[in-house]
Design an enzyme around this catalytic site. Structure first.
Site, PDB file in Angstrom:
ATOM      1  N   LYS A  60       0.849  -1.068  -0.001  1.00 18.12           N
ATOM      2  CA  LYS A  60      -0.251   0.024   0.060  1.00 18.12           C
ATOM      3  C   LYS A  60       0.831   1.202   0.055  1.00 18.12           C
ATOM      4  O   LYS A  60       0.515   2.399  -0.501  1.00 18.12           O
ATOM      5  CB  LYS A  60      -1.004   0.034   1.126  1.00 18.12           C
ATOM      6  CG  LYS A  60      -2.170  -0.784   0.979  1.00 18.12           C
ATOM      7  CD  LYS A  60      -3.259  -0.626   1.728  1.00 18.12           C
ATOM      8  CE  LYS A  60      -4.537  -1.486   1.380  1.00 18.12           C
ATOM      9  NZ  LYS A  60      -5.610  -1.494   2.527  1.00 18.12           N
ATOM     10  N   LYS A  84      -3.357  -9.906  -6.908  1.00 17.70           N
ATOM     11  CA  LYS A  84      -4.650 -10.369  -6.194  1.00 17.70           C
ATOM     12  C   LYS A  84      -5.770  -9.528  -6.833  1.00 17.70           C
ATOM     13  O   LYS A  84      -5.636  -8.495  -7.041  1.00 17.70           O
ATOM     14  CB  LYS A  84      -4.546 -10.115  -4.791  1.00 17.70           C
ATOM     15  CG  LYS A  84      -5.333 -10.555  -3.780  1.00 17.70           C
ATOM     16  CD  LYS A  84      -5.168 -10.185  -2.507  1.00 17.70           C
ATOM     17  CE  LYS A  84      -5.316  -8.655  -2.345  1.00 17.70           C
ATOM     18  NZ  LYS A  84      -5.327  -8.055  -0.938  1.00 17.70           N
ATOM     19  N   LYS A 140     -10.716  -5.078  -4.436  1.00 16.12           N
ATOM     20  CA  LYS A 140     -12.032  -4.163  -4.520  1.00 16.12           C
ATOM     21  C   LYS A 140     -11.522  -2.692  -5.022  1.00 16.12           C
ATOM     22  O   LYS A 140     -12.223  -1.933  -5.341  1.00 16.12           O
ATOM     23  CB  LYS A 140     -12.850  -4.122  -3.426  1.00 16.12           C
ATOM     24  CG  LYS A 140     -12.273  -3.784  -1.946  1.00 16.12           C
ATOM     25  CD  LYS A 140     -13.368  -3.855  -0.815  1.00 16.12           C
ATOM     26  CE  LYS A 140     -13.125  -4.745   0.130  1.00 16.12           C
ATOM     27  NZ  LYS A 140     -11.873  -4.514   1.000  1.00 16.12           N
TER      28      LYS A 140
END
Ligand code: TYM
Length: 334
Positions: free
Chosen positions: A116, A198, A201
């Site tokens: 992130k 991965k 969302k």
């Protein structure tokens, strides 16, 4: 540690985007399966979402949306405690305490933090760094025995266990040391366009993921476009055939079949036919969920009532744990 008739489960989902097929197969599907056997607490972890910039109105709407999806995926709001993290202040309070028992080195090793912070290099905030401490506090407040999550949360669970054990070693048995529950199949669903990554969302490319409430036409289009690999055989080989292997995983998890059964079923099929079969199976699985979701999402009174009741029940458990922790570490209680 409180008396519990049944073993307890805690898990959470961030309201940070449209929940995907990955979230469903890795987590929500199992939440519903486990609800009879365990005493379950499922949380909408809105505070965790703040580690990445959110649009306030969308965040509010998405928190209701995650709750409605919990119910649409089969969670009974009477049987389970369903609530929003920020409604129970003990989560943030315990997080402060546990932060004082978690090392910088441990947090710096977290893969999700590294990923992130490279994705949001303009906003590497301290919340992103201490994210796993808040997650540990979510779990430990309820003395959860089991935490159903996808593969990507395994490292956070290990850290939670370490922090719980560290605390128990200093102050005596306080927290239950939780076990992860990671499904054998479906724990890591990959992106449809980039199967080395991965399914997420918060992905900007909508072709990478299937949303749980997506319309059938759109689902079929995305599977049609899904990246496959060179060769023509439908066999599971993650290293050399990541695209086909991901589709096999999806089909197997959705239909409840084993990987080798899927390989056998499609041994004479072409990639194109197989992709359509995967799309059909996903549509069949998600359609009843979408219908139920659409029935309840605009009924804010109903959802608010569940949230009030959930927060009350959660608060009762959480405040006891927090009080015990405050006493043990030497804080004066009023
Ligand atoms: P989140 O919101 O990213 O994802 C929710 C759940 O979905 C799983 N998941 C996947 N499973 C399979 N394939 C995928 N591609 C995939 N993507 C996501 C996640 O593993 C997760 O189980 N930190 C957590 C939220 C959280 C939490 C907690 C979970 C906060 N506190 C306490 C358990 C217990 C997260 O970001 O999940």
């Amino acid at each position: 540690m409180g008396d519990k008739a049944k073993k307890r489960i805690f898990s959470g989902v961030q309201p940070s985007g449209h929940l995907t097929l990955g979230n469903y197969l890795g987590a929500l599907k199992n939440f519903a399966i486990l609800q009879d056997e365990y005493d379950c607490i499922y949380c909408v972890v809105d505070l965790h979402s703040l580690t990445v910039r959110q649009n306030p109105e969308e965040l509010r709407q998405r928190s209701y949306s995650v709750l409605a999806l919990y119910i649409a995926c089969g969670l009974d709001p009477e049987k389970n405690i369903l609530f929003i993290q920020s409604h129970v202040p003990a989560h943030s309070e315990l997080a402060w305490v546990l932060g004082c028992y978690t090392y910088m080195g441990e947090l710096g090793r977290m893969t999700q933090f590294k990923e992130k912070s490279s994705k949001h290099s303009e906003n590497i905030n301290s919340g992103l760094f201490t994210y796993p401490v808040l997650m540990a506090s979510d779990i430990l407040l309820y003395n959860a025995d089991l935490v159903p999550v996808g593969d990507d949360q395994k490292q956070h669970l290990e850290l939670t266990r370490d922090v719980a054990q560290r605390f128990n070693n200093i102050y005596g048995e306080t927290f239950v040391v939780p076990e992860p529950y990671i499904p054998k199949q479906g724990a890591r669903i990959m992106s449809l366009q980039d199967p080395e990554k991965k399914m997420s969302k918060s992905d900007e490319n909508k072709n990478n993921f299937i949303s749980i409430i997506e319309e059938p036409n759109s689902i079929m289009k995305k599977f049609k476009k899904a990246v496959t690999d060179s060769g023509a055989e439908i066999i599971y080989d993650e290293a050399n055939k990541p695209g086909i292997s991901n589709l096999i995983s999806i089909y197997a998890t959705v239909t409840g079949k084993a990987i080798h059964e899927v390989e056998k079923e499609f041994e004479n099929s072409r990639y194109g036919e197989f992709k359509m079969a995967v799309g059909d199976a996903v549509v069949a699985k998600l359609t009843p969920i979408r219908i139920k979701y659409n029935e309840i999402i605009s009924d804010k009174d109903y959802l608010d009532k569940i949230l009030r009741n959930g927060a009350e029940r959660a608060e009762e458990i959480a405040s006891k744990t927090l009080d015990e922790v405050y006493r043990k570490i030497g804080l004066v209680r009023p």
